[in-house]
Design a protein around this motif. Structure first.
Motif, mmCIF file in Angstrom:
data_model
loop_
_atom_site.group_PDB
_atom_site.id
_atom_site.type_symbol
_atom_site.label_atom_id
_atom_site.label_comp_id
_atom_site.label_asym_id
_atom_site.label_seq_id
_atom_site.Cartn_x
_atom_site.Cartn_y
_atom_site.Cartn_z
ATOM 1 N N ASP A 62 0.868 -1.168 0.000
ATOM 2 C CA ASP A 62 0.000 0.000 0.000
ATOM 3 C C ASP A 62 0.917 1.234 0.000
ATOM 4 O O ASP A 62 2.122 1.117 0.252
ATOM 5 C CB ASP A 62 -0.856 -0.056 1.274
ATOM 6 C CG ASP A 62 -1.562 1.242 1.550
ATOM 7 O OD1 ASP A 62 -2.237 1.753 0.645
ATOM 8 O OD2 ASP A 62 -1.439 1.751 2.694
ATOM 9 N N GLU A 81 -6.431 -4.167 2.612
ATOM 10 C CA GLU A 81 -5.217 -4.839 2.139
ATOM 11 C C GLU A 81 -4.963 -6.215 2.729
ATOM 12 O O GLU A 81 -4.247 -7.011 2.119
ATOM 13 C CB GLU A 81 -3.993 -3.937 2.447
ATOM 14 C CG GLU A 81 -3.959 -2.709 1.579
ATOM 15 C CD GLU A 81 -3.970 -1.413 2.379
ATOM 16 O OE1 GLU A 81 -3.508 -1.434 3.535
ATOM 17 O OE2 GLU A 81 -4.442 -0.392 1.864
ATOM 18 N N GLY A 141 0.588 5.642 4.591
ATOM 19 C CA GLY A 141 0.659 4.996 5.903
ATOM 20 C C GLY A 141 1.471 3.713 5.883
ATOM 21 O O GLY A 141 1.604 3.042 6.905
ATOM 22 N N THR A 142 1.985 3.351 4.705
ATOM 23 C CA THR A 142 2.770 2.117 4.577
ATOM 24 C C THR A 142 4.178 2.442 4.076
ATOM 25 O O THR A 142 5.156 2.180 4.756
ATOM 26 C CB THR A 142 2.068 1.129 3.623
ATOM 27 O OG1 THR A 142 0.798 0.790 4.192
ATOM 28 C CG2 THR A 142 2.876 -0.135 3.421
ATOM 29 N N ASP A 192 -1.564 -0.887 5.837
ATOM 30 C CA ASP A 192 -2.001 -0.433 7.159
ATOM 31 C C ASP A 192 -3.520 -0.423 7.297
ATOM 32 O O ASP A 192 -4.048 0.149 8.236
ATOM 33 C CB ASP A 192 -1.437 0.968 7.462
ATOM 34 C CG ASP A 192 -2.042 2.047 6.589
ATOM 35 O OD1 ASP A 192 -2.359 1.763 5.418
ATOM 36 O OD2 ASP A 192 -2.207 3.185 7.073
ATOM 37 N N ASP A 224 -8.121 4.495 8.137
ATOM 38 C CA ASP A 224 -7.049 5.457 8.383
ATOM 39 C C ASP A 224 -7.663 6.826 8.645
ATOM 40 O O ASP A 224 -8.887 7.000 8.554
ATOM 41 C CB ASP A 224 -6.056 5.493 7.202
ATOM 42 C CG ASP A 224 -6.749 5.732 5.873
ATOM 43 O OD1 ASP A 224 -7.714 6.521 5.839
ATOM 44 O OD2 ASP A 224 -6.339 5.119 4.865
#
Ligand SMILES: [Mg+2]
Length: 283
Positions: free
Chosen positions: A12, A236, A15-16, A231, A114
């Motif tokens: 991803d 995912e 955030g990844t 995340d 998120d």
């Protein structure tokens, strides 16, 4: 039983592959500008409470737009439901309203995996429509593309990606975000040229499995040799696990302890040695 050696990894983006969060305040400002004056302060208060988990709307929950309810789910089944003020619905009512697995989309059932989606949900509660939220989102992504937005690379990530590529591990990036800003972010991180293919506007979770199937077929990698790193549990991890892929969940907010990912870590730095082990490369 030992898992198969990983031959392909799907990352991803937000955030990844980067962990900066200062753009969320910018995004909150963009949303707030578009909210009617009588709700601006409420929007701001709820945002500030949500990011410290003192509001029922928080990362890891679902927002049912039509009913204005905040949901806690397990495998798509609603386990808890809250009104906006925190009042909890009783079990009977939950069973009556949500007898079946719920289906996520991007307008009526929002997966708040998120802070992007937490903010969208709060703005939606205060009357913003999808078009206005999207304008605020695109303005934020433009800000992230400019030089003023300084990004802090994750230590060791670029080196690890290079080493994976040198060891013939196929790398993929799959994001729900649009191409121009996502490419600009990858360029800033100097990792834009390391992927075999990048998928933008990925429509996760609805289309997650479609992209994994494409990778499996086009790159001839069986599902159990594909690793999904992200995340967002619903976007995912769950769809990849259903196909038999291996998974690492980055649980930044510590809200997914019971999730069924193969590995749950707090950040990408913790994921790097696991990736090295699963691909059997030395860092
Ligand atoms: Mg993400």
């Amino acid at each position: 039983m030992d898992k198969s050696k990983v031959k392909a990894i799907v990352f991803d983006l937000d955030g990844t592959l980067y962990e900066d969060t200062h753009h969320f305040d910018y995004y909150a400002n963009q949303l707030e500008k578009r909210i009617t004056d009588n709700h601006k302060a409420d929007f701001r208060d709820d945002y500030e409470l949500s990011i410290v988990y003192k509001h029922p709307m928080q990362v890891g929950r679902i927002y049912d737009v039509k009913r204005d309810l905040i949901l806690v789910t397990d495998n798509g089944y609603v386990k808890k439901a809250f009104e906006w003020n925190g009042t909890q619905l009783n079990k009977e009512l939950i069973n009556e309203l949500y007898p079946d697995q719920i289906t996520y989309d991007f307008h009526s059932m929002l997966n708040c995996g998120d802070i992007w989606w937490v903010l969208i949900s709060i703005a939606t509660h205060y009357g913003l429509d999808g078009k206005e939220s999207n304008e605020a989102f695109l303005e934020t992504r433009s800000f992230m593309m400019c030089e003023d937005f300084i990004m802090k690379p994750i230590p060791g990530l670029k080196q690890m990606l290079n080493s994976l590529k040198d060891n013939h591990i196929d790398l993929f990036m799959l994001t729900n975000s649009p191409e121009p800003d996502s490419e600009a972010i990858l360029k800033k991180l100097k990792i834009d040229e390391l992927f075999s293919k990048k998928f933008f506007n990925g429509n996760k979770p609805i289309s997650t499995q479609k992209w994994f199937e494409e990778i499996q077929q086009h790159y001839h990698v069986p599902f159990d040799e594909i690793l999904s790193v992200g995340d967002n549990l619903i976007n995912e991890i769950d769809p990849a696990r259903q196909l038999g892929c291996q998974t690492i969940l980055i649980d930044t907010h510590g809200v997914n302890k019971g999730a069924g990912a193969d590995y749950i870590v707090r950040n990408m730095s913790e994921a790097l040695p696991i990736i090295a082990k699963l691909t059997k490369i030395t860092e």
